[in-house]
Scaffold this motif. Structure first.
Motif, PDB file in Angstrom:
ATOM      1  N   GLU A  15       0.839  -1.184   0.000  1.00  0.00           N
ATOM      2  CA  GLU A  15       0.000   0.000   0.000  1.00  0.00           C
ATOM      3  C   GLU A  15       0.877   1.237   0.000  1.00  0.00           C
ATOM      4  O   GLU A  15       1.945   1.267   0.618  1.00  0.00           O
ATOM      5  CB  GLU A  15      -0.893   0.015   1.244  1.00  0.00           C
ATOM      6  CG  GLU A  15      -1.829  -1.178   1.331  1.00  0.00           C
ATOM      7  CD  GLU A  15      -2.594  -1.193   2.637  1.00  0.00           C
ATOM      8  OE1 GLU A  15      -2.329  -0.311   3.478  1.00  0.00           O
ATOM      9  OE2 GLU A  15      -3.426  -2.090   2.804  1.00  0.00           O
ATOM     10  N   PRO A  16       0.442   2.306  -0.669  1.00  0.00           N
ATOM     11  CA  PRO A  16       1.213   3.534  -0.611  1.00  0.00           C
ATOM     12  C   PRO A  16       1.208   4.091   0.801  1.00  0.00           C
ATOM     13  O   PRO A  16       0.217   3.974   1.518  1.00  0.00           O
ATOM     14  CB  PRO A  16       0.474   4.456  -1.601  1.00  0.00           C
ATOM     15  CG  PRO A  16      -0.888   3.876  -1.720  1.00  0.00           C
ATOM     16  CD  PRO A  16      -0.750   2.408  -1.475  1.00  0.00           C
ATOM     17  N   LEU A  17       2.342   4.675   1.207  1.00  0.00           N
ATOM     18  CA  LEU A  17       2.412   5.255   2.539  1.00  0.00           C
ATOM     19  C   LEU A  17       1.695   6.594   2.518  1.00  0.00           C
ATOM     20  O   LEU A  17       2.101   7.518   1.821  1.00  0.00           O
ATOM     21  CB  LEU A  17       3.879   5.456   2.950  1.00  0.00           C
ATOM     22  CG  LEU A  17       4.670   4.167   3.137  1.00  0.00           C
ATOM     23  CD1 LEU A  17       6.129   4.513   3.376  1.00  0.00           C
ATOM     24  CD2 LEU A  17       4.116   3.365   4.289  1.00  0.00           C
ATOM     25  N   PRO A  18       0.600   6.759   3.270  1.00  0.00           N
ATOM     26  CA  PRO A  18      -0.139   8.021   3.250  1.00  0.00           C
ATOM     27  C   PRO A  18       0.662   9.121   3.925  1.00  0.00           C
ATOM     28  O   PRO A  18       1.478   8.869   4.812  1.00  0.00           O
ATOM     29  CB  PRO A  18      -1.421   7.691   4.013  1.00  0.00           C
ATOM     30  CG  PRO A  18      -1.077   6.526   4.860  1.00  0.00           C
ATOM     31  CD  PRO A  18      -0.023   5.761   4.120  1.00  0.00           C
ATOM     32  N   LEU A  53     -10.862   8.977   6.488  1.00  0.00           N
ATOM     33  CA  LEU A  53     -10.590   7.533   6.466  1.00  0.00           C
ATOM     34  C   LEU A  53     -10.343   7.007   5.062  1.00  0.00           C
ATOM     35  O   LEU A  53     -10.241   5.791   4.875  1.00  0.00           O
ATOM     36  CB  LEU A  53     -11.767   6.764   7.092  1.00  0.00           C
ATOM     37  CG  LEU A  53     -12.062   7.054   8.560  1.00  0.00           C
ATOM     38  CD1 LEU A  53     -13.305   6.295   9.001  1.00  0.00           C
ATOM     39  CD2 LEU A  53     -10.884   6.672   9.425  1.00  0.00           C
ATOM     40  N   ARG A  54     -10.270   7.863   4.075  1.00  0.00           N
ATOM     41  CA  ARG A  54     -10.106   7.396   2.694  1.00  0.00           C
ATOM     42  C   ARG A  54      -8.793   6.632   2.533  1.00  0.00           C
ATOM     43  O   ARG A  54      -7.749   7.086   2.989  1.00  0.00           O
ATOM     44  CB  ARG A  54     -10.144   8.571   1.722  1.00  0.00           C
ATOM     45  CG  ARG A  54     -11.533   9.158   1.549  1.00  0.00           C
ATOM     46  CD  ARG A  54     -11.513  10.408   0.711  1.00  0.00           C
ATOM     47  NE  ARG A  54     -10.800  11.488   1.386  1.00  0.00           N
ATOM     48  CZ  ARG A  54     -10.693  12.722   0.899  1.00  0.00           C
ATOM     49  NH1 ARG A  54     -11.258  13.021  -0.254  1.00  0.00           N
ATOM     50  NH2 ARG A  54     -10.030  13.648   1.563  1.00  0.00           N
ATOM     51  N   GLY A  55      -8.883   5.449   1.911  1.00  0.00           N
ATOM     52  CA  GLY A  55      -7.710   4.620   1.697  1.00  0.00           C
ATOM     53  C   GLY A  55      -7.332   3.745   2.874  1.00  0.00           C
ATOM     54  O   GLY A  55      -6.360   3.023   2.816  1.00  0.00           O
ATOM     55  N   VAL A  56      -8.123   3.780   3.948  1.00  0.00           N
ATOM     56  CA  VAL A  56      -7.820   3.002   5.153  1.00  0.00           C
ATOM     57  C   VAL A  56      -8.577   1.680   5.099  1.00  0.00           C
ATOM     58  O   VAL A  56      -9.732   1.618   4.654  1.00  0.00           O
ATOM     59  CB  VAL A  56      -8.217   3.797   6.421  1.00  0.00           C
ATOM     60  CG1 VAL A  56      -7.948   2.989   7.683  1.00  0.00           C
ATOM     61  CG2 VAL A  56      -7.454   5.118   6.461  1.00  0.00           C
ATOM     62  N   GLN A  57      -7.948   0.588   5.558  1.00  0.00           N
ATOM     63  CA  GLN A  57      -8.609  -0.710   5.634  1.00  0.00           C
ATOM     64  C   GLN A  57      -9.757  -0.640   6.640  1.00  0.00           C
ATOM     65  O   GLN A  57      -9.728   0.124   7.601  1.00  0.00           O
ATOM     66  CB  GLN A  57      -7.610  -1.793   6.053  1.00  0.00           C
ATOM     67  CG  GLN A  57      -6.472  -1.991   5.077  1.00  0.00           C
ATOM     68  CD  GLN A  57      -6.948  -2.571   3.750  1.00  0.00           C
ATOM     69  OE1 GLN A  57      -7.850  -3.388   3.738  1.00  0.00           O
ATOM     70  NE2 GLN A  57      -6.344  -2.151   2.658  1.00  0.00           N
ATOM     71  N   ALA A  58     -10.778  -1.509   6.438  1.00  0.00           N
ATOM     72  CA  ALA A  58     -11.991  -1.451   7.249  1.00  0.00           C
ATOM     73  C   ALA A  58     -11.698  -1.627   8.734  1.00  0.00           C
ATOM     74  O   ALA A  58     -12.198  -0.867   9.578  1.00  0.00           O
ATOM     75  CB  ALA A  58     -12.988  -2.503   6.760  1.00  0.00           C
ATOM     76  N   THR A 100     -16.123   1.646  -3.335  1.00  0.00           N
ATOM     77  CA  THR A 100     -17.030   0.504  -3.525  1.00  0.00           C
ATOM     78  C   THR A 100     -18.198   0.554  -2.558  1.00  0.00           C
ATOM     79  O   THR A 100     -19.110  -0.275  -2.648  1.00  0.00           O
ATOM     80  CB  THR A 100     -16.269  -0.809  -3.306  1.00  0.00           C
ATOM     81  OG1 THR A 100     -15.774  -0.854  -1.967  1.00  0.00           O
ATOM     82  CG2 THR A 100     -15.103  -0.921  -4.270  1.00  0.00           C
ATOM     83  N   GLY A 101     -18.161   1.496  -1.614  1.00  0.00           N
ATOM     84  CA  GLY A 101     -19.246   1.588  -0.642  1.00  0.00           C
ATOM     85  C   GLY A 101     -19.013   0.767   0.611  1.00  0.00           C
ATOM     86  O   GLY A 101     -19.771   0.883   1.583  1.00  0.00           O
ATOM     87  N   VAL A 102     -17.950  -0.068   0.610  1.00  0.00           N
ATOM     88  CA  VAL A 102     -17.710  -0.941   1.766  1.00  0.00           C
ATOM     89  C   VAL A 102     -17.340  -0.120   2.990  1.00  0.00           C
ATOM     90  O   VAL A 102     -17.883  -0.330   4.083  1.00  0.00           O
ATOM     91  CB  VAL A 102     -16.597  -1.966   1.434  1.00  0.00           C
ATOM     92  CG1 VAL A 102     -16.227  -2.755   2.695  1.00  0.00           C
ATOM     93  CG2 VAL A 102     -17.055  -2.909   0.336  1.00  0.00           C
ATOM     94  N   LEU A 103     -16.425   0.828   2.839  1.00  0.00           N
ATOM     95  CA  LEU A 103     -15.980   1.624   3.977  1.00  0.00           C
ATOM     96  C   LEU A 103     -17.128   2.450   4.548  1.00  0.00           C
ATOM     97  O   LEU A 103     -17.289   2.546   5.773  1.00  0.00           O
ATOM     98  CB  LEU A 103     -14.820   2.525   3.550  1.00  0.00           C
ATOM     99  CG  LEU A 103     -14.106   3.297   4.667  1.00  0.00           C
ATOM    100  CD1 LEU A 103     -13.574   2.348   5.717  1.00  0.00           C
ATOM    101  CD2 LEU A 103     -12.974   4.139   4.090  1.00  0.00           C
TER     102      LEU A 103
END
Length: 830
Positions: A737-740, A758-763, A793-796
């Protein structure tokens, strides 16, 4: 004559990384015939194929199947260092993820030669560039803890600007997007407009009563990229247009109506303009790839190499393999293999197909070989193949299925003569075929050579075979070779006692049950048990008595002595196995007790946390009720009384919060005055989470810490020793993963609404971050919280809102309004 050392025109010596890549992509072709036969005999191809199945990329898989053997001791040591570091990453789920990475080397080579790449191929190149960039950033950030792997970072020059250029020109379906150039969108809209006009006219023709009975059906289609309608062949003269084809039966003609001919012509021209513009865009992108072809190919070669390392680690974990200690070329070759298992048998054991008997295989420093005796099917040949495969695995830099602390020499050459070598097509007997094969490597035997000979000269006259065998072993040992031999010949067994350079060993056999034990016993020669086995199988006693008499007194006494020694050894082994079982049971009991203790502590903590959460909620509701009473008080005196109660509640809440913090810090050492190093695990008190120190703070008080998928800057006094129970969540960072670059800082006290991005963060990380932010918001008395999760995708979004429903802190929440981010944002009222 100038030497390369002082000749400025001489090419620079290749770096260790360049030599490692060259060896990696050398498929092992062109090896001497004796080595080829050795690899075939040892089933080396089956081992490399088994390892390759754990690769994530096709390129890595192909390289592993034909992995080259290393002759450079420095490279072998370096590869094992890389394997060890990759193992640590794998244990923390941080190894580079290369799933979906295509073998783009041929694509880049085509681009270099001026061949245009299509959108799918360009997308594959862009994905490879992104993989290289993510891996480079990941390794660069772990240089202090991964010195071997981080040396590859400079080779991962990836040119993300080229990937960005490609990605910006492709849509979600992998095709050239309308916005790829200023003219492509309008050209495609022209095509769409013309198609729509043509279709409208064709539909009008199909509905027209004028052509009723003339048209074969009420549909339109295309022939030669031109719109046509189906006309009955017999009515051709009544329908004006151009014929472009007919049906298989000839009953239907496909005719382009005259009134759409001009429109079809315009459409073809417009489509040609679109194709030409797309071709221009693809050519431009291909040229960008060609400009940086060398660095992309180097980066992709490194990624394939890293994929191979990852596959070796995953294969090693599957068969419980370890990186061995190496006896280098400056040391005397010796074996010290602890609980060694044949790699292919270990793989089958991991699938539950069988149980493998592990063996200790060891020689003393003065030993130059081993002579293994014992009954048939007892495991002698498997032992030879295990050592031979370990020697090849070391030269390939692969972990071996043996316990940690095992020592394996680095052999320059490995030769084996194992199995039935009879060659009917060459009119050779078994004996002749074995001798012919040995002649292919006899002259190559020298120091750092491993030679394995199975049933040495057992296919000829025993007396002459034993004499030849002893002479051959002495000849090889004199030249410095390390020799491993299996035999039934008594004279060769006796050679160990006479020749101090050879270690005796044997495999066990249970005569009562007629079963091999597969146990290797170093230091003890073994009996073949031929007469005993024949007696157990029912051969006439008189016949066996004659055989014993013919064998001679000395041989009988020798066999009886070996049998007694085997019995004593078996008794010792049984005692040792019982002790091992008792030790393992004690370890399991201790682990179970520790687990039960941890579970009890965790349940107690969960109960206390639940009660504390409920109490905080009750305090919050009390304060809200008192604030409402202050607002509704009928008189100033009543308001003063209620305000005094509210102040008392605030003091009580503040005291409770401080007491909770003190309680939470118990048992954790403060890092306020301790030197912190990059990569250290810490407990961040303000966030209530475990983090990893990203950069060393030096003499300052501010420290950059990686918490989950974000970075935050905190004061050194906010850091404590982490709780082991919470430590697992701190190491879920994946290098792929890219380092934010975002940092989370406490919101100013006067800020009405606090934002959590929280964009780009795992659930899982998002839920933990949301809980931490809710805690801070409630403690700080913030009325609102703005959670940015994006659309994606709507999951987060679903995870965030499901969690908010269950949170006792949340009064209500809604989607963001106009100017707030819309449905990509959730506004939380606390």
């Amino acid at each position: 004559m100038s030497s390369p050392l002082n000749d400025p025109s001489a090419p620079p010596a290749p770096s260790p990384q360049q030599r490692a890549l060259a060896a990696w992509f050398a498929t092992g072709a062109g090896a001497p015939p004796a080595l080829d036969r050795t690899r075939f005999t040892l089933d080396w191809a089956r081992v490399t194929e088994a390892v390759s199945l754990f690769a994530e990329t096709d390129h890595g898989r192909v390289c592993l199947e034909g992995i080259g053997l290393l002759d450079d001791e420095e490279l072998i040591v370096a590869r094992y260092e890389e394997i060890s570091e990759m193992t640590r990453l794998h244990a923390r789920a941080q190894e580079p993820s290369l799933v979906g990475l295509a073998h783009v080397h041929p694509l880049v080579e085509r681009a270099r030669k001026g061949e245009m790449l299509d959108p799918v191929e360009l997308a594959a190149v862009a994905h490879a560039i992104r993989c290289a960039e993510r891996t480079r950033l990941g390794f660069a950030g772990l240089a202090s803890t991964l010195p071997a792997l981080s040396r590859w970072a400079p080779q991962l020059v990836s040119h993300p600007e080229v990937a960005k250029a490609i990605e910006s020109c492709l849509d979600a379906d992998g095709q050239v997007a309308d916005h790829a150039s200023p003219t492509l969108g309008p050209l495609r809209r022209d095509v769409g407009r013309l198609r729509k006009t043509i279709i409208e006219r064709l539909e009008r023709i199909l509905r027209s009563p004028k052509y009723e009975g003339i048209l074969q059906d009420d549909f339109y289609t295309q022939r030669d990229n031109r719109f046509v309608v189906p006309v009955r062949a017999g009515e051709r003269g009544d329908f004006p247009g151009i014929v472009h084809g007919h049906s298989g039966s000839g009953a239907t003609l496909f005719i382009e109506p005259h009134e759409v001919v001009a429109l079809n012509n315009e459409l073809r021209v417009a489509e040609f303009e679109v194709v030409r513009e797309v071709h221009r865009i693809l050519s431009r992108l291909t040229s960008r790839v060609a400009e940086v072809a060398d660095t992309i190919q180097t980066a992709c070669a490194v990624l394939a190499y890293l994929d191979g390392l990852g596959a070796a680690v995953r294969f090693g974990r599957k068969i419980r393999a370890e990186v061995p200690l190496l006896a280098g070329r400056s040391q005397t070759p010796r074996l010290l293999l602890k609980q060694a298992r044949h790699p292919l048998l270990a793989l089958r054991e991991s699938r539950g197909e069988l149980r493998v008997v592990a063996n200790d295989i060891h020689t003393a420093e003065h030993h130059r070989g081993m002579v293994i005796s014992g009954p048939n099917t007892g495991g002698k040949t498997v032992t030879l193949k295990t050592v031979g495969l370990f020697a090849l695995m070391v030269k390939a830099g692969l972990p071996i299925p043996a316990e940690a602390g095992s020592v394996m020499p680095i052999f320059d050459q490995v030769f084996a003569d194992i199995g039935d070598a009879q060659a009917v097509e060459n009119d050779l007997s078994t004996f002749s075929a074995h001798v012919t094969h040995m002649m292919t490597f006899l002259d190559a035997c020298g120091p750092r050579t491993l030679v394995m000979l199975d049933e040495l000269f057992g296919s000829t006259d025993p007396e002459q075979g034993a004499a030849l065998g002893r002479a051959l072993i002495q000849w090889m040992v004199a030249r410095g070779a390390f020799v491993m031999v299996t035999t039934h010949l008594s004279e060769l067994k006796d050679a160990c006692a006479e020749h101090n350079a050879l270690q005796a060993a044997s495999v066990g056999f249970d005569v009562e049950r007629l079963e091999p034990t597969y146990r290797l016993r170093c230091g003890l020669p073994g009996s073949s048990h031929a007469i005993a086995v024949a007696r157990r199988l029912g051969m006439p006693a008189a016949l066996l008595d004659d055989a014993t008499r013919l064998l001679g007194t000395a041989s009988v006494e020798r066999e009886q002595m070996l049998t007694r020694l085997e019995g004593m050894f078996a008794s010792v082994e049984a005692d040792r196995d019982a002790a091992d079982r008792a030790r393992r049971q004690a370890e399991r009991d201790a682990a179970e007790a520790a687990s039960m203790r941890d579970d009890a502590a965790r349940r107690r903590k969960e109960l206390l946390d639940g009660e504390a959460l409920a109490l905080r909620g009750e305090m919050r509701r009390t304060r809200e009720a008192l604030r409402t009473l202050v607002a509704k008080a009928a008189t100033p005196a009543a308001a003063a009384v209620v305000r005094e109660a509210l102040d008392a509640a605030e003091r009580l809440t503040s005291g409770y919060e401080e007491e909770s913090k003190v309680e939470a810090r118990k048992g954790r050492a403060s890092f306020a005055a301790v030197a912190l190093t990059s990569g250290a695990k810490v407990w961040v008190e303000s966030l209530g989470r475990v983090g990893i120190v990203v950069s060393e703070p030096g003499s300052g008080s501010r420290v950059v810490v990686q918490v989950g998928a974000i970075k935050t800057t905190v004061d050194r006094s906010d850091l404590y020793a982490p709780e082991e129970a919470r430590g697992a969540s701190a190491s879920r960072r994946v290098l792929s993963e890219p380092l934010p670059s975002r940092s989370v800082m406490p919101a100013p006290p006067d800020e009405v609404t606090t934002k959590l991005d929280l964009r780009g963060v795992q659930a899982d990380d998002a839920v933990e971050m949301l809980d931490a932010m809710l805690d801070r918001a409630v403690r700080g008395g913030w009325p609102m919280l703005l959670v940015v999760h994006g659309h994606g995708t709507g999951v987060l979004k679903r995870v965030v809102r499901d969690h908010l429903i269950r949170s006792p802190y949340v009064k209500k929440f809604r989607s963001g309004g106009q100017g707030e981010g819309g449905d990509g944002v959730t506004v939380v009222e606390l």
